[in-house]
Design a protein around this motif. Structure first.
Motif, PDB file in Angstrom:
ATOM      1  N   ASN A  73     -51.535  61.577  46.044  1.00 58.45           N
ATOM      2  CA  ASN A  73     -51.851  62.757  46.844  1.00 58.45           C
ATOM      3  C   ASN A  73     -53.343  63.050  46.816  1.00 58.45           C
ATOM      4  O   ASN A  73     -54.005  62.883  45.804  1.00 58.45           O
ATOM      5  N   GLY A  74     -53.856  63.470  47.962  1.00 61.13           N
ATOM      6  CA  GLY A  74     -55.239  63.928  48.007  1.00 61.13           C
ATOM      7  C   GLY A  74     -56.280  62.843  47.925  1.00 61.13           C
ATOM      8  O   GLY A  74     -57.416  63.108  47.519  1.00 61.13           O
ATOM      9  N   ILE A  75     -55.958  61.597  48.290  1.00 62.90           N
ATOM     10  CA  ILE A  75     -56.958  60.530  48.279  1.00 62.90           C
ATOM     11  C   ILE A  75     -57.788  60.657  49.549  1.00 62.90           C
ATOM     12  O   ILE A  75     -57.259  60.527  50.651  1.00 62.90           O
ATOM     13  N   PRO A  76     -59.090  60.901  49.442  1.00 64.19           N
ATOM     14  CA  PRO A  76     -59.889  61.164  50.652  1.00 64.19           C
ATOM     15  C   PRO A  76     -60.212  59.887  51.421  1.00 64.19           C
ATOM     16  O   PRO A  76     -60.456  58.833  50.846  1.00 64.19           O
ATOM     17  N   MET A  77     -60.210  60.003  52.746  1.00 65.19           N
ATOM     18  CA  MET A  77     -60.748  58.973  53.616  1.00 65.19           C
ATOM     19  C   MET A  77     -62.143  59.423  54.042  1.00 65.19           C
ATOM     20  O   MET A  77     -62.430  60.623  54.119  1.00 65.19           O
ATOM     21  N   THR A  78     -63.012  58.453  54.309  1.00 59.31           N
ATOM     22  CA  THR A  78     -64.387  58.772  54.698  1.00 59.31           C
ATOM     23  C   THR A  78     -64.675  58.179  56.065  1.00 59.31           C
ATOM     24  O   THR A  78     -63.999  57.247  56.520  1.00 59.31           O
ATOM     25  N   VAL A  79     -65.692  58.707  56.720  1.00 60.90           N
ATOM     26  CA  VAL A  79     -66.069  58.185  58.033  1.00 60.90           C
ATOM     27  C   VAL A  79     -66.490  56.726  57.895  1.00 60.90           C
ATOM     28  O   VAL A  79     -67.264  56.365  57.010  1.00 60.90           O
ATOM     29  N   ASN A  80     -65.958  55.887  58.764  1.00 58.58           N
ATOM     30  CA  ASN A  80     -66.300  54.467  58.755  1.00 58.58           C
ATOM     31  C   ASN A  80     -67.767  54.309  59.168  1.00 58.58           C
ATOM     32  O   ASN A  80     -68.145  54.704  60.275  1.00 58.58           O
ATOM     33  N   ASP A 107     -65.726  56.901  65.022  1.00 55.78           N
ATOM     34  CA  ASP A 107     -64.449  57.412  65.509  1.00 55.78           C
ATOM     35  C   ASP A 107     -63.288  57.060  64.587  1.00 55.78           C
ATOM     36  O   ASP A 107     -62.133  57.251  64.938  1.00 55.78           O
ATOM     37  N   GLU A 108     -63.605  56.537  63.412  1.00 57.92           N
ATOM     38  CA  GLU A 108     -62.575  56.169  62.453  1.00 57.92           C
ATOM     39  C   GLU A 108     -62.869  56.768  61.083  1.00 57.92           C
ATOM     40  O   GLU A 108     -64.027  56.959  60.716  1.00 57.92           O
ATOM     41  N   TYR A 109     -61.786  57.029  60.357  1.00 59.88           N
ATOM     42  CA  TYR A 109     -61.885  57.286  58.929  1.00 59.88           C
ATOM     43  C   TYR A 109     -61.294  56.086  58.203  1.00 59.88           C
ATOM     44  O   TYR A 109     -60.380  55.432  58.709  1.00 59.88           O
ATOM     45  N   VAL A 110     -61.807  55.802  57.004  1.00 59.77           N
ATOM     46  CA  VAL A 110     -61.410  54.573  56.333  1.00 59.77           C
ATOM     47  C   VAL A 110     -61.177  54.819  54.844  1.00 59.77           C
ATOM     48  O   VAL A 110     -61.819  55.660  54.215  1.00 59.77           O
ATOM     49  N   LEU A 111     -60.231  54.071  54.294  1.00 57.11           N
ATOM     50  CA  LEU A 111     -59.992  53.998  52.850  1.00 57.11           C
ATOM     51  C   LEU A 111     -59.755  52.524  52.544  1.00 57.11           C
ATOM     52  O   LEU A 111     -58.799  51.930  53.045  1.00 57.11           O
ATOM     53  N   LYS A 112     -60.615  51.925  51.737  1.00 52.11           N
ATOM     54  CA  LYS A 112     -60.554  50.489  51.497  1.00 52.11           C
ATOM     55  C   LYS A 112     -60.056  50.162  50.088  1.00 52.11           C
ATOM     56  O   LYS A 112     -60.269  50.920  49.151  1.00 52.11           O
ATOM     57  N   ALA A 113     -59.402  49.002  50.003  1.00 53.63           N
ATOM     58  CA  ALA A 113     -58.947  48.413  48.736  1.00 53.63           C
ATOM     59  C   ALA A 113     -58.128  49.401  47.914  1.00 53.63           C
ATOM     60  O   ALA A 113     -58.319  49.544  46.714  1.00 53.63           O
ATOM     61  N   GLN A 114     -57.173  50.068  48.580  1.00 57.90           N
ATOM     62  CA  GLN A 114     -56.301  51.019  47.897  1.00 57.90           C
ATOM     63  C   GLN A 114     -55.039  50.319  47.410  1.00 57.90           C
ATOM     64  O   GLN A 114     -54.314  49.699  48.192  1.00 57.90           O
ATOM     65  N   SER A 115     -54.778  50.410  46.113  1.00 54.78           N
ATOM     66  CA  SER A 115     -53.574  49.827  45.537  1.00 54.78           C
ATOM     67  C   SER A 115     -52.362  50.691  45.879  1.00 54.78           C
ATOM     68  O   SER A 115     -52.399  51.916  45.730  1.00 54.78           O
ATOM     69  N   ILE A 116     -51.279  50.046  46.334  1.00 52.60           N
ATOM     70  CA  ILE A 116     -50.067  50.746  46.746  1.00 52.60           C
ATOM     71  C   ILE A 116     -48.871  50.131  46.023  1.00 52.60           C
ATOM     72  O   ILE A 116     -48.722  48.910  45.983  1.00 52.60           O
ATOM     73  N   TYR A 143     -54.470  47.441  50.171  1.00 52.88           N
ATOM     74  CA  TYR A 143     -54.609  47.607  51.611  1.00 52.88           C
ATOM     75  C   TYR A 143     -55.893  48.362  51.959  1.00 52.88           C
ATOM     76  O   TYR A 143     -56.390  49.189  51.189  1.00 52.88           O
ATOM     77  N   ASN A 144     -56.395  48.065  53.180  1.00 51.52           N
ATOM     78  CA  ASN A 144     -57.395  48.903  53.831  1.00 51.52           C
ATOM     79  C   ASN A 144     -56.678  49.769  54.867  1.00 51.52           C
ATOM     80  O   ASN A 144     -55.809  49.274  55.602  1.00 51.52           O
ATOM     81  N   PHE A 145     -57.052  51.048  54.933  1.00 50.74           N
ATOM     82  CA  PHE A 145     -56.472  51.975  55.902  1.00 50.74           C
ATOM     83  C   PHE A 145     -57.569  52.512  56.819  1.00 50.74           C
ATOM     84  O   PHE A 145     -58.627  52.942  56.348  1.00 50.74           O
ATOM     85  N   TYR A 146     -57.309  52.484  58.133  1.00 53.17           N
ATOM     86  CA  TYR A 146     -58.236  53.034  59.116  1.00 53.17           C
ATOM     87  C   TYR A 146     -57.482  54.047  59.967  1.00 53.17           C
ATOM     88  O   TYR A 146     -56.468  53.709  60.592  1.00 53.17           O
ATOM     89  N   PHE A 147     -57.956  55.295  60.001  1.00 53.77           N
ATOM     90  CA  PHE A 147     -57.349  56.313  60.857  1.00 53.77           C
ATOM     91  C   PHE A 147     -58.196  56.442  62.113  1.00 53.77           C
ATOM     92  O   PHE A 147     -59.377  56.810  62.056  1.00 53.77           O
ATOM     93  N   LYS A 148     -57.600  56.137  63.275  1.00 52.16           N
ATOM     94  CA  LYS A 148     -58.308  56.135  64.548  1.00 52.16           C
ATOM     95  C   LYS A 148     -58.135  57.489  65.223  1.00 52.16           C
ATOM     96  O   LYS A 148     -57.041  57.847  65.675  1.00 52.16           O
ATOM     97  N   LYS A 149     -59.228  58.239  65.335  1.00 48.96           N
ATOM     98  CA  LYS A 149     -59.166  59.590  65.876  1.00 48.96           C
ATOM     99  C   LYS A 149     -58.788  59.609  67.350  1.00 48.96           C
ATOM    100  O   LYS A 149     -58.203  60.579  67.844  1.00 48.96           O
ATOM    101  N   ILE A 150     -59.149  58.538  68.089  1.00 50.07           N
ATOM    102  CA  ILE A 150     -58.935  58.540  69.527  1.00 50.07           C
ATOM    103  C   ILE A 150     -57.450  58.591  69.898  1.00 50.07           C
ATOM    104  O   ILE A 150     -57.062  59.149  70.923  1.00 50.07           O
ATOM    105  N   ASN A 151     -56.597  58.016  69.034  1.00 46.55           N
ATOM    106  CA  ASN A 151     -55.154  58.017  69.347  1.00 46.55           C
ATOM    107  C   ASN A 151     -54.289  58.430  68.162  1.00 46.55           C
ATOM    108  O   ASN A 151     -53.055  58.319  68.222  1.00 46.55           O
ATOM    109  N   ASN A 152     -54.932  58.890  67.082  1.00 46.89           N
ATOM    110  CA  ASN A 152     -54.208  59.367  65.893  1.00 46.89           C
ATOM    111  C   ASN A 152     -53.278  58.298  65.314  1.00 46.89           C
ATOM    112  O   ASN A 152     -52.165  58.597  64.867  1.00 46.89           O
ATOM    113  N   GLU A 153     -53.751  57.057  65.315  1.00 49.65           N
ATOM    114  CA  GLU A 153     -52.972  55.957  64.751  1.00 49.65           C
ATOM    115  C   GLU A 153     -53.655  55.400  63.503  1.00 49.65           C
ATOM    116  O   GLU A 153     -54.873  55.494  63.353  1.00 49.65           O
ATOM    117  N   ILE A 154     -52.840  54.789  62.641  1.00 48.98           N
ATOM    118  CA  ILE A 154     -53.330  54.249  61.373  1.00 48.98           C
ATOM    119  C   ILE A 154     -53.256  52.720  61.443  1.00 48.98           C
ATOM    120  O   ILE A 154     -52.165  52.160  61.612  1.00 48.98           O
TER     121      ILE A 154
END
Length: 233
Positions: A1-8, A13-22, A71-82
């Motif tokens: 919970n609460g893991i921040p994403m940062t602007v790519n 237009d993207e937020y990113v979280l890289k090399a996150q263990s799941i 995994y790397n996660f990218y949140f795309k603001k233009i269409n609200n997709e991950i």
């Protein structure tokens, strides 16, 4: 919970979280906050290379569940997709090492990758590559303390060979006598019993390497790596 994403830094237009263990028990979604408004997102970009399932979150929405991994996660603001990208991560200390992954990649950080390109007495020559092929072994030169390689395409089941470099997908594999392991930035002879390589590494069969130094091409890097145990001029 609460893991921040940062602007790519490469795409505003993207937020990113890289090399996150799941883990296999984690449930994932993105929380978008704008003042007092909070919106949950769990729509996965169709081009994502990760295997996932969507499960009910108990509140009328969905959670994303992934196979355990990194995994790397990218949140795309233009269409609200991950966009979710499966990655291989390795902490490295030595300057050089071997790598052999079950999937291809054209996106990676932390290393320059080389193929075996030829040999002369006491020397193996390496030539840099820009993309990695699935199941093909390479040698890397680290540029950071962590290598992150993003998956591209479907994985293969069997590790391959490439000009004497023999890939491996199994931990604690004994290297047969007469072959070489990469140790302390040089190739040294394997004793056939105690020298082992783990999964996603490789070892060298010097007899299968093409004779001679490679013809150097513009835009590529070349290295001559020592082979111990041979007579060197």
């Amino acid at each position: 919970n609460g893991i921040p994403m940062t602007v790519n830094p490469d795409n505003a237009d993207e937020y990113v979280l890289k090399a996150q263990s799941i883990s296999s028990t984690d449930a994932i979604k993105v929380l978008e906050s704008a003042g007092s408004t909070q919106t949950w997102h769990s729509t996965v970009d169709a081009y994502s290379n990760a295997t996932y399932t969507l499960v009910d979150d108990g509140f009328g929405g969905k959670n994303i569940v992934l196979t355990a991994g990194t995994y790397n996660f990218y949140f795309k603001k233009i269409n609200n997709e991950i966009y979710i990208e499966e990655v291989y991560v390795r902490d490295v200390t030595n300057t050089y090492g071997t790598i052999c992954l079950p999937y291809a990649s054209n996106s990676y950080d932390g290393a320059i990758f080389y193929r075996v390109a030829g040999k002369e007495t006491g020397k193996v020559y390496l030539e840099s590559v820009s993309e990695l092929e699935a199941g093909v072994p390479y040698i890397f030169e680290k540029t950071a303390s962590k290598i992150v390689v993003a998956r591209n395409g479907d994985p293969v089941a069997t590790a391959g060979n490439a000009n004497g470099l023999i890939g491996n997908f199994t931990n604690e594999t004994v290297v047969p006598a007469g072959n070489y392991i990469l140790y302390s930035n040089a190739f040294i002879p394997a004793d056939g019993t105690t020298n082992k390589v783990n999964a996603f590494r490789a070892y060298l069969n010097l007899a299968e390497v093409t004779d001679g130094a490679p013809t150097q091409m513009p835009g590529r890097r070349y290295i001559g790596m020592d082979v111990q145990g041979e007579n060197v001029e």
